[in-house]
Design an enzyme around this catalytic site. Sequence first.
Site, PDB file in Angstrom:
ATOM      1  N   GLU A 216       0.806  -1.230   0.000  1.00  0.00           N
ATOM      2  CA  GLU A 216       0.000   0.000   0.000  1.00  0.00           C
ATOM      3  C   GLU A 216       0.832   1.270   0.000  1.00  0.00           C
ATOM      4  OE1 GLU A 216      -3.074  -0.027   2.943  1.00  0.00           O
ATOM      5  OE2 GLU A 216      -4.083  -1.717   2.039  1.00  0.00           O
TER       6      GLU A 216
ATOM      7  N   GLU B 258      -5.372  -8.496   0.281  1.00  0.00           N
ATOM      8  CA  GLU B 258      -6.099  -8.177   1.516  1.00  0.00           C
ATOM      9  C   GLU B 258      -7.556  -7.931   1.195  1.00  0.00           C
ATOM     10  OE1 GLU B 258      -4.836  -4.961   4.097  1.00  0.00           O
ATOM     11  OE2 GLU B 258      -2.745  -5.577   3.930  1.00  0.00           O
TER      12      GLU B 258
HETATM   13  C1  FCB Z   1      -4.744  -2.115   5.218  1.00  0.00           C
HETATM   14  C2  FCB Z   1      -3.353  -2.382   5.759  1.00  0.00           C
HETATM   15  C3  FCB Z   1      -3.313  -3.445   6.816  1.00  0.00           C
HETATM   16  C4  FCB Z   1      -4.496  -3.359   7.747  1.00  0.00           C
HETATM   17  C5  FCB Z   1      -5.795  -3.334   6.969  1.00  0.00           C
HETATM   18  C6  FCB Z   1      -7.032  -3.334   7.822  1.00  0.00           C
HETATM   19  O1  FCB Z   1      -4.820  -0.811   4.742  1.00  0.00           O
HETATM   20  O2  FCB Z   1      -2.492  -2.803   4.721  1.00  0.00           O
HETATM   21  O3  FCB Z   1      -2.079  -3.330   7.475  1.00  0.00           O
HETATM   22  O4  FCB Z   1      -4.365  -2.263   8.576  1.00  0.00           O
HETATM   23  O5  FCB Z   1      -5.787  -2.206   6.141  1.00  0.00           O
END
Ligand code: FCB
Length: 454
Positions: free
Chosen positions: A173, A355
Amino acid sequence: MNRIDDAPSLPPLRPDFVWGVSTSAYQIEGAAAEDGRGPSIWDRHCRIAGAVHNGDTGDVACDHYHRWPEDVALMRRLGVDAYRFSVSWPRVLPRGRGAVNEAGLAFYDRLIDGLLEAGIEPWLCLYHWDLPLALHELGGWARRDCAGWYADYAALCAKRFGDRVRRWATFNEFSVFTLFGYAIPWAAPRIVDRDQHLRAIHHVNLAHGAGVDVLRALVPGASVGAIHNRQAVRPESDTPENRAAAALLDEHWNLAFPDPQLLGHYPPRLAAALEPYVAAGDMARIARPVDWFGLNHYGPIFAKADPAGTWGYGWGEAPPDQPDHGVGWAIFPEAFRDELLTIARRYRIPIVVTENGCGGSDAPDATGAVNDPHRIAYLEVYQRALREAVAAGADVRGFFLWSLLDNFEWGSGYGNRFGLVHVDFATGRRTPKASFRWYADRIAREKAARSGTA
Ligand code: FCB
């Protein structure tokens, strides 16, 4: 909203589809001052009054540094194919460069070996936001040299772990840690400065390109990707000011990294703003071929004009009738499906969902069980959206759920729980939630379907 099991007619996923879970070093490891680890910018950030909910820190977190065998055993019970984790740069290079911390490297050796013995493939992310504090004190990402320091760190990890790790991500990210670290004071290093934000964007892109080259040179057969969060940016309400705010935030949030890395150019407003920092040959240094696009996605974001904001935009509210996690994040599976299709069309490379998941304030009931129907409901509709994107042509190769464990959720401290496993932070005790059983069952059914035994 449609659930995955309402969709028997959607086509199956690829036979080699990867099912996994994700975590990151600072959020779970703890042992912050143990075995020679140096401080990171997050250790400092957590000590700034008011910066993190409740004054929480990652000093102990899930104590994964000591309890990792239990965590690997939990993953084995889940039946995942793969585990995405990050290496803590200051654990292996306490001052960010120079002297290597052998004890830190040995920790990741143990973890990687334990995963391989359990039949779980390690996916190693080199950077999940914990820049060594010593490098920040030298200028950090606002300084061009940081790209070279990162490349040296990547080389150290590639040489040490490349005999056992084939899957590598350069960063997690990019846009979140640059925007919230250098323009909006929600994350470390908590700088609010347009010029430093711009420099950080470009230098992190250069670091990514250098990292890809290092991994290709030192890990034959490496599968290399980068992890981007992409979320449609919608104007909070349809006014010209909010539309302009959403367009600029879209560049900073969604395009500032994948466009130069995969298309070889910055989006228009950023290209103009970055001109003073881009040296001859830089775009070719950044646009190094990668094997997959890592997508982190939770829900869309809403932008509004905010003249007091560093860039004239601010975070808007989701529409009042929009369902959310209970922690204010919109539940919007159609946006996930559309994001997968947008990436497929714009960048034309395989996608791995690195994610996706759901936060909350889950707690054990009187019997000690942790029931999280809100998370299961979220996952059901997002799984369905993923299938719809695949049916419409997106080449999706894997899905990693965030997260295995409740953990240190950055500015929310321990107040927002994303785990399939509940963690009692006073004792470290782990309790699988109902969603853990849901995901184990989902994976088992997917695997049975692909081996033809369903
Ligand atoms: C993302 C992050 C991760 C976690 C999730 C909920 O933005 O990469 O570390 O905090 O959100």
